[in-house]
Scaffold this active site. Sequence first.
Site, mmCIF file in Angstrom:
data_model
loop_
_atom_site.group_PDB
_atom_site.id
_atom_site.type_symbol
_atom_site.label_atom_id
_atom_site.label_comp_id
_atom_site.label_asym_id
_atom_site.label_seq_id
_atom_site.Cartn_x
_atom_site.Cartn_y
_atom_site.Cartn_z
ATOM 1 N N LEU A 50 27.062 -28.224 -21.051
ATOM 2 C CA LEU A 50 26.877 -27.075 -20.181
ATOM 3 C C LEU A 50 27.548 -25.880 -20.852
ATOM 4 O O LEU A 50 28.577 -26.027 -21.497
ATOM 5 C CB LEU A 50 27.531 -27.308 -18.803
ATOM 6 C CG LEU A 50 26.908 -28.350 -17.878
ATOM 7 C CD1 LEU A 50 27.722 -28.447 -16.584
ATOM 8 C CD2 LEU A 50 25.458 -28.012 -17.562
ATOM 9 N N ASP A 51 26.971 -24.708 -20.685
ATOM 10 C CA ASP A 51 27.597 -23.498 -21.204
ATOM 11 C C ASP A 51 28.970 -23.308 -20.571
ATOM 12 O O ASP A 51 29.232 -23.778 -19.453
ATOM 13 C CB ASP A 51 26.748 -22.262 -20.872
ATOM 14 C CG ASP A 51 25.440 -22.237 -21.643
ATOM 15 O OD1 ASP A 51 25.338 -22.949 -22.651
ATOM 16 O OD2 ASP A 51 24.530 -21.498 -21.219
ATOM 17 N N LYS A 52 29.815 -22.583 -21.255
ATOM 18 C CA LYS A 52 31.150 -22.274 -20.737
ATOM 19 C C LYS A 52 31.081 -21.645 -19.355
ATOM 20 O O LYS A 52 31.887 -21.956 -18.479
ATOM 21 C CB LYS A 52 31.866 -21.334 -21.714
ATOM 22 C CG LYS A 52 33.271 -20.925 -21.282
ATOM 23 C CD LYS A 52 33.905 -20.009 -22.325
ATOM 24 C CE LYS A 52 35.286 -19.544 -21.889
ATOM 25 N NZ LYS A 52 35.923 -18.671 -22.916
ATOM 26 N N HIS A 148 20.426 -21.809 -23.188
ATOM 27 C CA HIS A 148 20.254 -20.724 -22.214
ATOM 28 C C HIS A 148 18.866 -20.729 -21.570
ATOM 29 O O HIS A 148 18.389 -19.698 -21.096
ATOM 30 C CB HIS A 148 20.513 -19.356 -22.855
ATOM 31 C CG HIS A 148 21.911 -19.162 -23.341
ATOM 32 N ND1 HIS A 148 22.321 -18.011 -23.988
ATOM 33 C CD2 HIS A 148 23.009 -19.961 -23.283
ATOM 34 C CE1 HIS A 148 23.595 -18.119 -24.307
ATOM 35 N NE2 HIS A 148 24.036 -19.307 -23.899
#
Length: 215
Positions: A50-52, A148
């Site tokens: 997962l993105d930050k 994204h």
Amino acid sequence: MDIIHIDEHIIIVNKPAGLPVLPDGWEKDSEYLVKMLEEKYDKIFIVHRLDKITSGVMIFARNAEAHRTLNLQFEHHEAQKIYHAILEGNPRWEEKITKFPLHANVGHKHRTIVDDKNGKPSETRFKILKRYQASALVEALPMTGRTHQIRVHAMALGHPLLGDILYGAKETDKIERPALHAYSLTFTHPVSNERITFQAEHPRDFATTLKLLKV
């Protein structure tokens, strides 16, 4: 960081927004999720990321065999990830399937862009869960796993995620990050073969934003 489930083979975590999964390239000495887990549970294996900025459900394997089995499920799209997102603006549609091809890591901001020529096939399925005056809560199902992906597909539809300045959203005081949360994960347990689902309720900032939108 909340542990949702743990056994001999897997760990299910509710990742908070702002905590990177791996070392941050700009802040190498800061905390990151894998380090925190390995300090407590020894060696773990990353299955997906997962993105930050994204909160929500993540799974890690605790041994090589479980890692191999789970990786195959993700590669073959047998694991299902459901995200909740808050869109800027109120879409005219109730459900939408987007298939814009995506090209990642473009330019000095390392953005993902829609690229009909060089992009990789990508698909996200959106469904309206609740409408507000100038925004909407949606369910997003990524059928592919591009960087994204949900954020770019939402932007391409003309409705970037609330707070997602990188992808065209207006500045807002309602939330300090892109409004994206990994709500649930469904997969087959690598040893018991049971089909199971784990969920993570909306974190405080996401839930507060939804309350503000009702005003």
